[in-house]
Design an enzyme around this catalytic site. Sequence first.
Site, PDB file in Angstrom:
ATOM      1  N   SER A  21       0.845  -1.196   0.000  1.00 59.41           N
ATOM      2  CA  SER A  21       0.000   0.000   0.000  1.00 59.41           C
ATOM      3  C   SER A  21       0.878   1.244   0.000  1.00 59.41           C
ATOM      4  CB  SER A  21      -0.933  -0.043   1.211  1.00 59.41           C
ATOM      5  OG  SER A  21      -1.934   0.940   1.107  1.00 59.41           O
ATOM      6  N   ASN A  22       0.313   2.384   0.336  1.00 62.04           N
ATOM      7  CA  ASN A  22       1.089   3.624   0.389  1.00 62.04           C
ATOM      8  C   ASN A  22       0.564   4.519   1.511  1.00 62.04           C
ATOM      9  OD1 ASN A  22      -1.054   5.448  -0.731  1.00 62.04           O
ATOM     10  ND2 ASN A  22      -0.844   4.005  -2.441  1.00 62.04           N
ATOM     11  N   ARG A  23       1.176   5.711   1.657  1.00 55.90           N
ATOM     12  CA  ARG A  23       0.905   6.555   2.835  1.00 55.90           C
ATOM     13  C   ARG A  23      -0.283   7.493   2.671  1.00 55.90           C
ATOM     14  NH1 ARG A  23       5.749   9.879   3.535  1.00 55.90           N
ATOM     15  NH2 ARG A  23       4.289  11.008   4.873  1.00 55.90           N
ATOM     16  N   SER A  24      -1.063   7.344   1.618  1.00 60.24           N
ATOM     17  CA  SER A  24      -2.183   8.285   1.420  1.00 60.24           C
ATOM     18  C   SER A  24      -3.138   8.254   2.619  1.00 60.24           C
ATOM     19  CB  SER A  24      -2.936   7.903   0.145  1.00 60.24           C
ATOM     20  OG  SER A  24      -4.140   8.626   0.083  1.00 60.24           O
ATOM     21  N   ALA A  88      -4.755   7.417  -4.238  1.00 60.44           N
ATOM     22  CA  ALA A  88      -3.400   6.970  -4.548  1.00 60.44           C
ATOM     23  C   ALA A  88      -3.474   5.471  -4.850  1.00 60.44           C
ATOM     24  CB  ALA A  88      -2.482   7.249  -3.368  1.00 60.44           C
TER      25      ALA A  88
END
Length: 241
Positions: A21-24, A88
């Site tokens: 995943s990512n930091r959004s 994102a």
Amino acid sequence: MRVLVTAGPTREPIDPVRYISNRSSGKMGYAIAEAALDAGHDVILISGPVNLAPPDEATFVSVSTSDEMFDAVHRHADKCDVCVMCAAVADYKPAKVSTAKIKKRREKVLLELIPTRDVLDSLGHWQGRQFLVVGFAAETSDVQENAERKLREKNCDIVVANDVSSADSGMDSDLNEVTILFRNGERHKILRTQKTIIARELVKIFVKSATIMFDKKNVTVTETQLSEVIPNSSPVPRVAD
Ligand code: CTP
């Protein structure tokens, strides 16, 4: 108008307990959804997993993976006047998802990743679309050049570019600074401020651009009104049907 907003990250499973995943944080997308509701529009908010409560008045669709987000957007886009792709979405997902938890071993592990489907690109190239397509460009270098390329290649009407390299602006922050790029080459910068304030200004710009480009009936706008929102603006060219 009916406004569709995507927000937050996606999660691409590796096995039953792990994902990419990512930091959004989803803050920008949720702020846009709130601002559109406050301005009297109908909102469909399609969100990946975030720690935010969705606005009560929005139609809320909760998704996890990029495939779920792609399918949800495609179910709703055609009924909308403005589609804002703020999520994102992960660019890659594991080629295979293990049904059992992958056990620790002594040797190194190689994870094969394949590209996900690009939701924004699919909307930009939607045949005969009658909705405005807005993309976001989260960049850490060459912000303007990369955003311009995304606008062109994904056939967007507007790209909102932001620099996510600094810790106090962009991802996971309450603040942001954005440059709005239009297909006719115009640009409009909003200096560093609260995401909620940016969201209000963005919604005004999206609604007025959709009104002009797609002859939307429920809002009337004159060129003079548009230039109040977008300094030095000239009429935005109509997208070919
Ligand atoms: N996007 C999308 N589907 C994807 C990837 C991105 O819809 N699979 C959308 C995002 O919602 C955003 C825009 O594309 O509106 C740009 O996303 P960004 O991550 O900045 O760019 P990418 O196209 O993924 O390219 P890169 O990561 O190389 O910058």
